[in-house]
Design a protein around this motif. Structure first.
Motif, PDB file in Angstrom:
ATOM      1  N   GLU A  72       0.682  -1.133   0.090  1.00 31.25           N
ATOM      2  CA  GLU A  72       0.045  -0.036   0.058  1.00 31.25           C
ATOM      3  C   GLU A  72       0.840   1.159   0.089  1.00 31.25           C
ATOM      4  N   GLU A  73       0.375   2.366  -0.536  1.00 35.85           N
ATOM      5  CA  GLU A  73       1.157   3.627  -0.383  1.00 35.85           C
ATOM      6  C   GLU A  73       1.123   3.843   1.022  1.00 35.85           C
ATOM      7  N   PHE A  74       2.187   3.965   1.665  1.00 37.84           N
ATOM      8  CA  PHE A  74       2.341   4.288   3.026  1.00 37.84           C
ATOM      9  C   PHE A  74       1.815   5.596   3.366  1.00 37.84           C
ATOM     10  N   GLY A  75       0.759   5.679   4.154  1.00 40.39           N
ATOM     11  CA  GLY A  75       0.381   7.021   4.372  1.00 40.39           C
ATOM     12  C   GLY A  75      -0.807   7.464   3.774  1.00 40.39           C
ATOM     13  N   GLU A  76      -1.219   6.685   2.862  1.00 40.96           N
ATOM     14  CA  GLU A  76      -2.592   6.903   2.519  1.00 40.96           C
ATOM     15  C   GLU A  76      -3.796   6.265   3.196  1.00 40.96           C
ATOM     16  N   VAL A  77      -4.709   7.339   3.211  1.00 38.92           N
ATOM     17  CA  VAL A  77      -5.929   7.102   4.007  1.00 38.92           C
ATOM     18  C   VAL A  77      -6.774   5.949   3.556  1.00 38.92           C
ATOM     19  N   THR A  78      -7.085   4.998   4.646  1.00 36.10           N
ATOM     20  CA  THR A  78      -7.883   3.872   4.155  1.00 36.10           C
ATOM     21  C   THR A  78      -9.171   4.133   4.338  1.00 36.10           C
ATOM     22  N   GLN A  79     -10.132   3.641   3.317  1.00 40.56           N
ATOM     23  CA  GLN A  79     -11.605   3.942   3.198  1.00 40.56           C
ATOM     24  C   GLN A  79     -12.178   2.869   3.953  1.00 40.56           C
ATOM     25  N   SER A  80     -13.091   3.119   4.390  1.00 38.48           N
ATOM     26  CA  SER A  80     -13.669   1.968   5.417  1.00 38.48           C
ATOM     27  C   SER A  80     -15.025   2.309   5.820  1.00 38.48           C
ATOM     28  N   GLU A  81     -15.914   1.395   6.054  1.00 38.40           N
ATOM     29  CA  GLU A  81     -17.324   1.564   6.371  1.00 38.40           C
ATOM     30  C   GLU A  81     -17.814   0.401   6.788  1.00 38.40           C
ATOM     31  N   ILE A  82     -18.654   0.274   7.764  1.00 41.15           N
ATOM     32  CA  ILE A  82     -19.648  -0.816   8.314  1.00 41.15           C
ATOM     33  C   ILE A  82     -21.012  -0.822   8.053  1.00 41.15           C
ATOM     34  N   THR A  83     -21.729  -1.905   7.597  1.00 42.49           N
ATOM     35  CA  THR A  83     -23.122  -1.996   7.297  1.00 42.49           C
ATOM     36  C   THR A  83     -23.915  -2.456   8.395  1.00 42.49           C
ATOM     37  N   PRO A  84     -25.160  -2.249   8.260  1.00 41.52           N
ATOM     38  CA  PRO A  84     -26.165  -2.765   9.308  1.00 41.52           C
ATOM     39  C   PRO A  84     -26.085  -4.215   9.718  1.00 41.52           C
ATOM     40  N   PHE A  85     -25.618  -5.091   8.823  1.00 35.41           N
ATOM     41  CA  PHE A  85     -25.117  -6.401   8.975  1.00 35.41           C
ATOM     42  C   PHE A  85     -23.846  -6.641   9.350  1.00 35.41           C
ATOM     43  N   LEU A  86     -23.250  -5.489   9.961  1.00 35.90           N
ATOM     44  CA  LEU A  86     -21.721  -5.919  10.345  1.00 35.90           C
ATOM     45  C   LEU A  86     -20.852  -6.233   9.329  1.00 35.90           C
ATOM     46  N   THR A  87     -21.069  -6.152   8.045  1.00 36.83           N
ATOM     47  CA  THR A  87     -20.031  -6.271   7.293  1.00 36.83           C
ATOM     48  C   THR A  87     -19.051  -5.043   7.072  1.00 36.83           C
ATOM     49  N   GLN A  88     -17.701  -5.173   7.161  1.00 41.24           N
ATOM     50  CA  GLN A  88     -16.985  -4.176   6.898  1.00 41.24           C
ATOM     51  C   GLN A  88     -16.325  -4.133   5.707  1.00 41.24           C
ATOM     52  N   LYS A  89     -16.120  -2.924   4.965  1.00 37.18           N
ATOM     53  CA  LYS A  89     -15.857  -2.855   3.600  1.00 37.18           C
ATOM     54  C   LYS A  89     -14.756  -1.670   3.612  1.00 37.18           C
ATOM     55  N   ILE A  90     -13.394  -2.117   3.361  1.00 31.95           N
ATOM     56  CA  ILE A  90     -12.187  -1.361   3.410  1.00 31.95           C
ATOM     57  C   ILE A  90     -11.593  -1.519   1.881  1.00 31.95           C
ATOM     58  N   SER A  91     -10.917  -0.288   1.672  1.00 32.72           N
ATOM     59  CA  SER A  91     -10.236  -0.399   0.658  1.00 32.72           C
ATOM     60  C   SER A  91      -9.019   0.747   0.853  1.00 32.72           C
ATOM     61  N   PHE A  92      -7.905   0.367  -0.305  1.00 25.78           N
ATOM     62  CA  PHE A  92      -7.057   1.343  -0.134  1.00 25.78           C
ATOM     63  C   PHE A  92      -6.048   0.811  -1.482  1.00 25.78           C
ATOM     64  N   PRO A  93      -5.281   1.900  -2.133  1.00 25.94           N
ATOM     65  CA  PRO A  93      -4.578   1.630  -3.293  1.00 25.94           C
ATOM     66  C   PRO A  93      -3.231   0.860  -3.014  1.00 25.94           C
ATOM     67  N   VAL A  94      -2.870   0.222  -4.047  1.00 29.95           N
ATOM     68  CA  VAL A  94      -1.472  -0.656  -3.808  1.00 29.95           C
ATOM     69  C   VAL A  94      -0.684  -0.199  -4.919  1.00 29.95           C
ATOM     70  N   SER A  95       0.529  -0.356  -4.683  1.00 28.73           N
ATOM     71  CA  SER A  95       1.497   0.137  -5.780  1.00 28.73           C
ATOM     72  C   SER A  95       2.759  -1.268  -5.662  1.00 28.73           C
ATOM     73  N   ARG A  96       3.668  -0.783  -7.007  1.00 31.67           N
ATOM     74  CA  ARG A  96       4.763  -1.598  -6.972  1.00 31.67           C
ATOM     75  C   ARG A  96       5.813  -0.535  -7.067  1.00 31.67           C
ATOM     76  N   MET A  97       7.004  -1.011  -6.450  1.00 25.63           N
ATOM     77  CA  MET A  97       8.189   0.080  -6.312  1.00 25.63           C
ATOM     78  C   MET A  97       9.004  -0.343  -7.539  1.00 25.63           C
ATOM     79  N   VAL A  98       9.101   0.459  -8.504  1.00 25.28           N
ATOM     80  CA  VAL A  98       9.668   0.565  -9.911  1.00 25.28           C
ATOM     81  C   VAL A  98      10.805   1.492  -9.824  1.00 25.28           C
ATOM     82  N   GLY A  99      11.949   1.260  -9.739  1.00 22.23           N
ATOM     83  CA  GLY A  99      13.156   2.269  -9.506  1.00 22.23           C
ATOM     84  C   GLY A  99      12.917   2.711  -8.176  1.00 22.23           C
ATOM     85  N   LYS A 100      13.129   3.994  -7.987  1.00 22.87           N
ATOM     86  CA  LYS A 100      12.876   4.593  -6.843  1.00 22.87           C
ATOM     87  C   LYS A 100      11.357   5.389  -6.286  1.00 22.87           C
TER      88      LYS A 100
END
Length: 335
Positions: A72-100
């Motif tokens: 994950e991009e270090f320091g990126e804000v994680t998006q999250s929510e919880i539904t009435p049925f207690l399902t947690q939905k979380i997402s964040f961007p992911v990267s590859r280090m290419v060069g520097k």
């Protein structure tokens, strides 16, 4: 006795309908209020317990261990929510280090339900060719000691020859023998590349049978492997996180300690279904015990650097089975 008529009937029906409507509205308002109170309690508890940060952290760990150079991009804000049925939905961007510099390639999607059997986490890549399913070949069979080969592809080196020198890239390879991470770093020391990830031998075929493996002729590759990455750690309340980006000589001991500590914490704090079904970390206990009781042993690497520097690795006798990954414009540090 009052005489019944149509007018009186209309008044009674109107009064009945009005009373019924008021009652229905009251019930609906009461239900909405109770639902609001319920969701308020659920949301406050969710935020107070930092469950989203906990599940995100363990998902990042699983990604560190099982997917080369994906984070994950270090320091990126994680998006999250919880539904009435207690399902947690979380997402964040992911990267590859290419060069520097990191190159965003997709998004981690986490769905954590009340029951682990219905929970899932997966990466949605922006392009189909960005998953980079690298293969790493065992140098010898762990049971018999028989020497094994690898699928060498000269096309990788020929391609690197043709790529403009103002380009950086990601490259994976296997090694002709098992070695310690320290020996791997020493092998790469003469070259201006960064070591990002290394496949670990964690007791396959000796301590447990791999869930999936294959090969052609004299080579053998395990489809589901663990690898050593820079390492990460988190505070007890999951609010403060630390991370090592690269594998290097100065911090290698810390990287090993972090991996073992995180494995131990998972095994002690979480259920088997959470570890295997949700995180997809199969045979974690067997792997942990093997790594704890034996020296860390690797048999390949994922590195990044200038393409002409990567091309020099063709000269290293211990390197085989090279595969080319992501490429990007020059972003390397001039010495």
């Amino acid at each position: 006795m009052a005489e019944w008529n149509k007018e009186k009937e209309k008044k009674i029906l109107f009064k009945y309908r009005f009373t019924l409507t008021v009652r229905v509205i009251r019930v609906l308002l009461a239900c909405l209020f109770l639902f609001w109170v319920y969701m308020l309690v659920v949301t406050i508890s969710y935020d107070a317990l930092h469950l989203d940060k906990k599940h995100a952290f363990y998902s990042k760990l699983a990604m560190d261990w099982t997917t080369p150079n994906l984070y994950e991009e270090f320091g990126e804000v994680t998006q999250s929510e919880i539904t009435p049925f207690l399902t947690q939905k979380i997402s964040f961007p992911v990267s590859r280090m290419v060069g520097k510099e990191p190159k965003v390639v997709g998004e981690m999607e986490i769905k954590k339900t009340f029951l682990n059997m219905f929970s899932r986490s997966s990466v949605d890549f922006y392009q189909n060719n960005q998953d980079n399913n690298y293969r790493f070949f065992l140098p010898e069979h762990p049971k018999t000691g028989e020497s094994l080969g690898a699928e060498d592809n000269d096309r990788v080196w020929k391609l690197l020859e043709k790529i403009h020198e103002g380009t950086v890239a990601e490259l994976s390879f296997s090694t002709s023998g098992f070695m310690s991470p320290e020996e791997l770093l020493e092998l790469l020391a003469p070259y201006d590349v960064d070591l990002l990830w290394a496949p670990l031998y964690t007791g396959e075929f000796k301590e447990f049978e791999p869930s999936s493996y294959g090969g052609g002729g004299s080579d053998l590759s395990i489809h589901y492997i663990f690898g050593l990455s820079g390492g990460r750690e988190i505070s007890d309340d999951y609010m403060s996180e630390g991370k090592i980006q690269y594998l290097n000589t100065e911090l290698l001991a810390d990287s090993k300690k972090m991996m073992l500590a995180n494995m131990k914490n998972l095994l002690e704090e979480e259920s088997k279904s959470y570890i295997e079904t949700f995180l997809g970390l199969h045979k974690l206990e067997e792997r942990y015990l093997y790594l704890k009781d034996n020296e860390f042993t690797v048999y390949g690497a994922v590195v990044t650097g200038p393409v002409k520097e990567l091309l020099k690795l063709q000269e290293v006798e211990e390197i085989r089975g090279a595969q080319l990954g992501e490429m990007d414009y020059w972003n390397w540090e001039e010495e």
